[in-house]
Design an enzyme around this catalytic site. Sequence first.
Site, PDB file in Angstrom:
ATOM      1  CB  SER A  30      -0.935   0.022   1.222  1.00  0.00           C
ATOM      2  OG  SER A  30      -0.170   0.062   2.421  1.00  0.00           O
ATOM      3  CB  SER A 160       8.271  10.902   9.280  1.00  0.00           C
ATOM      4  OG  SER A 160       7.132  11.723   9.477  1.00  0.00           O
ATOM      5  CE1 TYR A 173       4.962   7.176  11.634  1.00  0.00           C
ATOM      6  CE2 TYR A 173       5.486   9.521  11.730  1.00  0.00           C
ATOM      7  CZ  TYR A 173       5.311   8.365  11.006  1.00  0.00           C
ATOM      8  OH  TYR A 173       5.492   8.376   9.637  1.00  0.00           O
ATOM      9  CE  LYS A 177       8.446   6.462  10.207  1.00  0.00           C
ATOM     10  NZ  LYS A 177       8.913   5.560   9.136  1.00  0.00           N
ATOM     11  CB  THR A 208      -0.329   6.627   2.766  1.00  0.00           C
ATOM     12  OG1 THR A 208      -0.043   7.047   4.115  1.00  0.00           O
ATOM     13  CG2 THR A 208       0.759   7.156   1.836  1.00  0.00           C
TER      14      THR A 208
END
Length: 296
Positions: A30, A160, A173, A177, A208
């Site tokens: 994906s 990111s 997160y 990252k 996304t």
Amino acid sequence: MHRSPTAARRARRPRLDLRGAVAVVTGAASGMGLESARLLAARGARLALVDRNGDALETLADELRAGAASEHPQVTTHVVDLSDLDAIAALPAEVLAAHGHVDVLLNCAGVSMLGRFEQLTLEEFRWVVDINLWGTVAMVQAFLPALRERPTAHIANVASLYALGAPAGRVPYVTSKFAVRGFTDALRHELEATDVSVSAVYPGGVQTGIIHHARVAASVPSDVAARAASAQSALYRTTAAQAAERIVEGIERRRPRVFIGRDARLTDLVTRLAPVGYWSVMRGIVAKAGDTSAPA
């Protein structure tokens, strides 16, 4: 001006020709991983597609094998959960048996978690870090020996925008990252005298499904999580296909840093100019996306 042997080696590194190259892509089922796989195939690469979603991998593999534009590349699928380090360690033998060598490793796979730090358990926090950081580290460790055997090879790790600036409400997160960023930079420095080049990729808001498929801290009500996810996705301006163009171009040119979207470039600039004060600007942009507090 005299340049060091290492600097001279970097300067004469050839462009990576993707025709016939073997690329391992994680998160290929994906988003940016899928679109990058499509583009790599269109440029003549052979592909080892890695994801935990086996059905989606097979759908993509069938598409690539059938596509005339992709010159019928050799495509294999490998169902792996990146939190399973033993499965990652076994993967190179499987890929090499099918393809013979590996030229590119693109680590796109990643997960997110909705919830502020005080709402999270350590197990929830660890799940994000295990996949985003340790999955990336383990993939690089597993495939680096094969990459070192090639005359031209490249590793691209997707970090990111949140590896540049650290918003509230995304602590696991951000932690993972920023760690991917540091790992990738240090690895690039270790490998600078070799034929393996390394990219850190900094996507801004890319359309996304990651935020709508994010896990939610058990203590966060579902309606509150949905509100935060919608606020986050409203910030996304770049399509996954546009992001893939930048990623694949960065691989071909063997760029050390790849920025995707104006928001990523601006965040890089602002955080360097105001390493503490940038939050006063960023807060107003992402406040709703990081707010998982229940209404009073």
